[in-house]
Design a protein around this motif. Structure first.
Motif, short mmCIF file in Angstrom:
data_model
loop_
_atom_site.label_atom_id
_atom_site.label_comp_id
_atom_site.label_asym_id
_atom_site.label_seq_id
_atom_site.Cartn_x
_atom_site.Cartn_y
_atom_site.Cartn_z
N TRP A 104 25.96 66.28 21.71
CA TRP A 104 25.43 66.94 20.52
C TRP A 104 25.73 66.07 19.30
O TRP A 104 26.79 65.43 19.23
N LEU A 105 24.80 66.07 18.37
CA LEU A 105 25.06 65.53 17.04
C LEU A 105 25.45 66.71 16.16
O LEU A 105 24.73 67.72 16.13
N GLU A 106 26.57 66.60 15.46
CA GLU A 106 27.11 67.73 14.71
C GLU A 106 27.39 67.35 13.26
O GLU A 106 27.87 66.25 12.98
N VAL A 107 27.12 68.29 12.38
CA VAL A 107 27.50 68.19 10.98
C VAL A 107 28.38 69.40 10.69
O VAL A 107 27.94 70.54 10.84
N LEU A 121 22.72 69.54 17.01
CA LEU A 121 21.44 69.07 17.53
C LEU A 121 21.68 68.44 18.90
O LEU A 121 22.53 67.56 19.03
N PRO A 122 20.96 68.89 19.96
CA PRO A 122 21.09 68.20 21.25
C PRO A 122 20.77 66.72 21.09
O PRO A 122 19.83 66.34 20.38
N TYR A 123 21.55 65.87 21.78
CA TYR A 123 21.47 64.43 21.52
C TYR A 123 21.53 63.67 22.84
O TYR A 123 22.18 64.11 23.80
N ASP A 124 20.91 62.51 22.86
CA ASP A 124 20.96 61.64 24.03
C ASP A 124 22.34 60.96 24.09
O ASP A 124 22.73 60.29 23.13
N PRO A 125 23.09 61.12 25.18
CA PRO A 125 24.42 60.49 25.26
C PRO A 125 24.39 58.98 25.03
O PRO A 125 25.37 58.40 24.54
N HIS A 126 23.27 58.34 25.37
CA HIS A 126 23.18 56.89 25.15
C HIS A 126 23.15 56.53 23.67
O HIS A 126 23.41 55.39 23.30
N ASP A 127 22.86 57.51 22.81
CA ASP A 127 22.79 57.28 21.36
C ASP A 127 24.05 57.76 20.64
O ASP A 127 24.07 57.84 19.41
N ARG A 128 25.12 58.06 21.37
CA ARG A 128 26.27 58.72 20.74
C ARG A 128 27.01 57.85 19.74
O ARG A 128 27.80 58.36 18.96
N THR A 129 26.76 56.54 19.73
CA THR A 129 27.44 55.68 18.75
C THR A 129 26.56 55.37 17.54
O THR A 129 26.90 54.50 16.73
N THR A 130 25.44 56.08 17.39
CA THR A 130 24.58 55.89 16.23
C THR A 130 24.00 57.24 15.79
O THR A 130 23.75 58.10 16.63
N LEU A 132 21.15 57.18 13.95
CA LEU A 132 19.79 56.86 13.54
C LEU A 132 18.75 57.81 14.12
O LEU A 132 17.88 58.29 13.37
N PRO A 133 18.78 58.16 15.42
CA PRO A 133 17.75 59.08 15.91
C PRO A 133 17.85 60.48 15.30
O PRO A 133 16.87 61.22 15.30
N GLY A 134 19.01 60.85 14.78
CA GLY A 134 19.19 62.18 14.21
C GLY A 134 19.48 62.17 12.73
O GLY A 134 19.94 63.18 12.18
N ARG A 135 19.18 61.06 12.05
CA ARG A 135 19.53 60.97 10.64
C ARG A 135 18.82 62.03 9.79
O ARG A 135 19.40 62.57 8.84
N ALA A 136 17.57 62.35 10.12
CA ALA A 136 16.86 63.37 9.35
C ALA A 136 17.55 64.72 9.49
O ALA A 136 17.67 65.48 8.51
N GLY A 152 21.36 56.71 -0.33
CA GLY A 152 21.08 55.52 0.46
C GLY A 152 22.21 55.05 1.33
O GLY A 152 22.12 53.98 1.93
N SER A 153 23.28 55.83 1.44
CA SER A 153 24.44 55.38 2.21
C SER A 153 24.13 55.36 3.70
O SER A 153 23.52 56.28 4.23
N ALA A 154 24.59 54.30 4.35
CA ALA A 154 24.55 54.27 5.81
C ALA A 154 25.65 55.18 6.34
O ALA A 154 26.61 55.50 5.64
N LEU A 155 25.51 55.61 7.58
CA LEU A 155 26.56 56.33 8.28
C LEU A 155 26.88 55.55 9.55
O LEU A 155 26.07 55.49 10.48
N ASP A 156 28.03 54.91 9.54
CA ASP A 156 28.42 54.02 10.63
C ASP A 156 29.55 54.63 11.45
O ASP A 156 30.36 55.41 10.94
N PRO A 157 29.66 54.27 12.74
CA PRO A 157 30.77 54.76 13.55
C PRO A 157 32.09 54.19 13.03
O PRO A 157 32.22 52.99 12.82
N VAL A 158 33.06 55.07 12.82
CA VAL A 158 34.34 54.68 12.23
C VAL A 158 35.50 54.92 13.19
O VAL A 158 36.43 54.11 13.24
N LEU A 159 35.45 56.01 13.95
CA LEU A 159 36.58 56.40 14.79
C LEU A 159 36.07 57.09 16.05
O LEU A 159 35.11 57.85 16.00
N VAL A 160 36.73 56.81 17.18
CA VAL A 160 36.42 57.46 18.44
C VAL A 160 37.66 58.21 18.90
O VAL A 160 38.76 57.66 18.91
#
Length: 276
Positions: A104-107, A121-130, A132-136, A152-160
């Motif tokens: 899941w992508l979570e806010v 939002l249900p999410y593809d596990p292969h996309d869990r480090t980005t 981008l597919p769920g930015r909207a 305009g800020s990017a959202l980058d992976p910071v911590l796992v």
């Protein structure tokens, strides 16, 4: 102490399936209380909870592997909102249930009086480090909650983070308890492991649950801890850490389990970022 020590008390609890758990206590808007509990205290706590609790059971399993990837702006706006105790704060993460390969992508939005609202939002596990597919979806959730990172800020992976989780339902109060063990954090090439500690979290609509009262009776009080912010502060001592300083000193920075000990010169200091 091994997490096997909690297997016996969990086995005595009545089970509950995932669909029924979600139906009875989804609690997407809730109050969370977190406690840091040494593993050797968990068996007795679970024994005391048995009359009040049912344990999530999926195909006979009662403990499940989780991985969360946290995202932040280049200026760490999400982190600084938490560090400077802004009234309204946000977190963006993917959460992967490793045993079922669901993601899941979570806010998460923190509001007044420690209330939590979660958008998923249900999410593809292969996309869990980005994101981008769920930015909207992320932007829509933040705008809906009147919280916006810098334009305009990017959202980058910071911590796992990774851990094992047990989930309990307390039917009388429609509240939940989660117990996370095998805690670990990784940021870049730096890792932290807390094998002897558990995070016990109660999730209620407002009032304290029977689990809270049992913890209080045992002398345990809610702790200032965020898996994202406290973990990143432990690995990044150049960052402001005042909300979690006591927790860090007692449980994080004294541990011998740090793979690569962070130092104040490991990272470039980050200035406070705009939160809202």
């Amino acid at each position: 102490m091994s997490t096997q020590s909690i297997t016996a008390p969990l086995a005595t609890m009545d089970p509950i399936g995932l669909a029924e758990l979600v139906d009875r206590a989804a609690l997407q808007t809730r109050v969370d209380r977190k406690y840091l509990v040494h593993l050797d205290r968990l068996p007795h706590l679970l024994d005391q909870l048995t009359p009040y609790a049912r344990v999530l059971d999926i195909d006979g399993a009662r403990s499940f592997r989780y991985e969360s990837v946290y995202f932040d702006t280049p200026g760490l706006a999400s982190y600084h909102c938490a560090a400077y105790r802004r009234r309204r704060r946000f977190k963006v993460r993917t959460r992967t249930y490793l045993d079922s390969a669901q993601c899941w992508l979570e806010v998460k939005i923190s509001g007044a009086r420690d209330s939590i609202t979660k958008h998923r939002l249900p999410y593809d596990p292969h996309d869990r480090t980005t994101v981008l597919p769920g930015r909207a979806f992320v932007d829509e959730a933040l705008v809906r909650e009147a919280i916006c990172p810098p334009a305009g800020s990017a959202l980058d992976p910071v911590l796992v983070t990774s851990y094992r989780r047990v989930t309990l339902l307390l039917p009388a109060t429609a509240s939940r308890v989660t117990i996370d063990t095998g805690l670990s954090w990784q940021a870049g090439g730096t890792a932290l492991h807390l094998p002897d500690l558990a995070v016990v979290e109660t999730k209620t609509s407002a009032a304290a649950s029977p689990a809270d009262r049992l913890l209080w009776q045992r002398g345990l009080r809610p702790a200032r801890i965020s898996k994202y912010a406290t973990g990143l502060a432990a690995l990044r001592p150049d960052l402001p850490d005042s909300p979690w300083r006591r927790t860090l000193r007692r449980h994080f920075r004294t541990t011998p389990s740090v793979g690569t000990a962070p130092t104040a010169t490991t990272h470039r200091p980050v200035q406070e970022a705009s939160c809202v």
